[in-house]
Design a protein around this motif. Structure first.
Motif, mmCIF file in Angstrom:
data_model
loop_
_atom_site.group_PDB
_atom_site.id
_atom_site.type_symbol
_atom_site.label_atom_id
_atom_site.label_comp_id
_atom_site.label_asym_id
_atom_site.label_seq_id
_atom_site.Cartn_x
_atom_site.Cartn_y
_atom_site.Cartn_z
ATOM 1 N N TRP A 147 4.506 7.411 1.047
ATOM 2 C CA TRP A 147 4.947 6.273 2.056
ATOM 3 C C TRP A 147 4.624 4.917 1.686
ATOM 4 O O TRP A 147 3.530 4.886 0.959
ATOM 5 C CB TRP A 147 4.064 6.661 3.369
ATOM 6 N N GLN A 148 5.338 3.911 1.524
ATOM 7 C CA GLN A 148 5.197 2.424 1.427
ATOM 8 C C GLN A 148 5.386 1.479 2.515
ATOM 9 O O GLN A 148 6.359 2.124 3.256
ATOM 10 C CB GLN A 148 5.683 2.411 -0.026
ATOM 11 N N ALA A 149 5.018 0.432 2.219
ATOM 12 C CA ALA A 149 5.319 -0.421 3.175
ATOM 13 C C ALA A 149 6.822 -0.763 3.501
ATOM 14 O O ALA A 149 7.374 -0.984 4.741
ATOM 15 C CB ALA A 149 4.693 -1.898 2.999
ATOM 16 N N PRO A 180 2.978 14.146 8.309
ATOM 17 C CA PRO A 180 2.224 13.124 8.886
ATOM 18 C C PRO A 180 3.172 11.616 8.369
ATOM 19 O O PRO A 180 3.734 11.623 7.257
ATOM 20 C CB PRO A 180 1.172 12.967 8.558
ATOM 21 N N SER A 181 3.334 10.557 9.003
ATOM 22 C CA SER A 181 4.036 9.454 8.640
ATOM 23 C C SER A 181 3.313 8.439 8.612
ATOM 24 O O SER A 181 2.521 8.326 9.508
ATOM 25 C CB SER A 181 5.376 9.340 9.568
ATOM 26 N N VAL A 182 3.479 7.525 7.610
ATOM 27 C CA VAL A 182 2.576 6.369 7.865
ATOM 28 C C VAL A 182 3.597 5.318 8.362
ATOM 29 O O VAL A 182 4.687 5.057 7.614
ATOM 30 C CB VAL A 182 1.923 5.959 6.391
ATOM 31 N N LEU A 235 9.537 6.594 -0.468
ATOM 32 C CA LEU A 235 9.700 6.991 -1.698
ATOM 33 C C LEU A 235 9.788 8.581 -2.040
ATOM 34 O O LEU A 235 8.719 9.132 -1.999
ATOM 35 C CB LEU A 235 9.089 6.273 -2.854
ATOM 36 N N LEU A 236 10.789 9.207 -2.330
ATOM 37 C CA LEU A 236 10.663 10.625 -2.733
ATOM 38 C C LEU A 236 10.948 10.550 -4.374
ATOM 39 O O LEU A 236 12.008 9.936 -5.073
ATOM 40 C CB LEU A 236 11.912 11.326 -2.200
ATOM 41 N N ARG A 237 10.053 11.820 -4.858
ATOM 42 C CA ARG A 237 10.379 11.841 -6.304
ATOM 43 C C ARG A 237 10.674 13.567 -6.262
ATOM 44 O O ARG A 237 9.927 14.245 -5.886
ATOM 45 C CB ARG A 237 9.258 11.751 -7.007
ATOM 46 N N TYR A 238 12.063 13.727 -6.875
ATOM 47 C CA TYR A 238 12.227 15.294 -7.001
ATOM 48 C C TYR A 238 12.002 15.467 -8.517
ATOM 49 O O TYR A 238 12.662 14.480 -9.437
ATOM 50 C CB TYR A 238 13.653 15.326 -6.799
ATOM 51 N N MET A 273 0.810 -1.200 0.056
ATOM 52 C CA MET A 273 0.097 0.002 -0.030
ATOM 53 C C MET A 273 0.822 1.219 -0.133
ATOM 54 O O MET A 273 1.986 1.154 0.765
ATOM 55 C CB MET A 273 -0.724 -0.017 1.163
ATOM 56 N N THR A 274 0.636 2.104 -0.691
ATOM 57 C CA THR A 274 1.165 3.546 -1.043
ATOM 58 C C THR A 274 0.516 4.634 -0.767
ATOM 59 O O THR A 274 -0.658 4.573 -1.096
ATOM 60 C CB THR A 274 2.002 3.572 -2.487
ATOM 61 N N SER A 275 0.912 5.484 0.149
ATOM 62 C CA SER A 275 0.338 6.847 0.360
ATOM 63 C C SER A 275 1.263 8.160 0.049
ATOM 64 O O SER A 275 2.211 8.140 0.206
ATOM 65 C CB SER A 275 -0.173 6.840 2.036
ATOM 66 N N ALA A 276 0.463 8.815 -0.760
ATOM 67 C CA ALA A 276 1.350 10.056 -1.262
ATOM 68 C C ALA A 276 0.937 11.209 -0.831
ATOM 69 O O ALA A 276 -0.261 11.660 -0.496
ATOM 70 C CB ALA A 276 1.410 10.142 -2.987
ATOM 71 N N LEU A 277 1.825 12.426 -0.605
ATOM 72 C CA LEU A 277 1.360 13.451 -0.126
ATOM 73 C C LEU A 277 1.416 14.367 -1.414
ATOM 74 O O LEU A 277 2.125 14.097 -2.285
ATOM 75 C CB LEU A 277 2.415 14.110 1.110
#
Length: 193
Positions: A30-32, A182-184, A36-39, A1-5
């Motif tokens: 955020w992933q399990a 917030p962090s997952v 993961l950061l994308r610039y 599961m992935t959660s993106a800001l």
């Protein structure tokens, strides 16, 4: 599961104006397995000096050329980690016990190896950096400083961050430039009956 800001725009420090028309942003997923950061840098990217491809691995001094950075700390904690991600494929991971006070003992005990990936076109480049859960403090909220150094082909460097607390010069280690997010939890505790 992935959660993106939502994507966060990075601002160029006024003391180091960029001569190129650029937009720089960072997106946090955020992933399990961790973070993961994308610039993303878009605009006149053909005039950016990108470091040549190198054998992936740890290297110092990456910030002296085009480089993306992340600072990660538990909220209100003095200690933090700094990560440098180069388009060359090289990276750096540092531990600090307080602002600019390097903690090499912790670095030796907790080595980190991020995974980097580059995507590049004539108008945009994306640098993806995956940090394993072991690189992140276990906290429901983290302070994050996301930043970038952009070098032009003529050697000019501009410094980009979420915000710049010092008007006289860029300072990515200054917590006034970081944000609480917030962090997952990478490994959330399982519910018990």
């Amino acid at each position: 599961m992935t959660s993106a800001l939502p994507a966060l725009n990075l601002l160029c420090h006024p003391a180091t104006p960029c001569p190129l028309a650029l937009q720089v942003s960072a997106t946090l997923h955020w992933q399990a397995s961790g973070m993961l950061l994308r610039y993303r840098v878009s605009g006149q990217v053909a005039d950016i000096q990108l470091p040549p491809a190198a054998t992936p691995g740890a290297a110092d001094g990456l910030w002296q050329h085009t480089c993306m950075e992340a600072f990660v700390s538990p909220v209100w904690a003095a200690h933090y980690r700094e990560f440098n991600f180069s388009p060359s494929g090289q990276w750096a991971a540092y531990c600090f016990s307080a602002e600019r006070q390097r903690d090499t003992d912790t670095e030796a005990r907790r080595p980190i190896q991020p995974t980097l990936r580059m995507e590049h076109t004539s108008e945009q480049f994306d640098l993806w950096a995956e940090l394993p859960a072991t690189a992140l403090p276990p906290a429901s909220s983290l302070c994050l400083g996301l930043s970038a150094v952009i070098e032009t082909r003529d050697g000019h460097r501009s410094y980009w961050a979420l915000q710049h607390p010092r008007p006289d010069r860029p300072d990515f280690h200054h917590r006034g430039g970081w944000r609480e997010m917030p962090s997952v939890a990478p490994n959330p505790p399982t519910a018990t009956a």
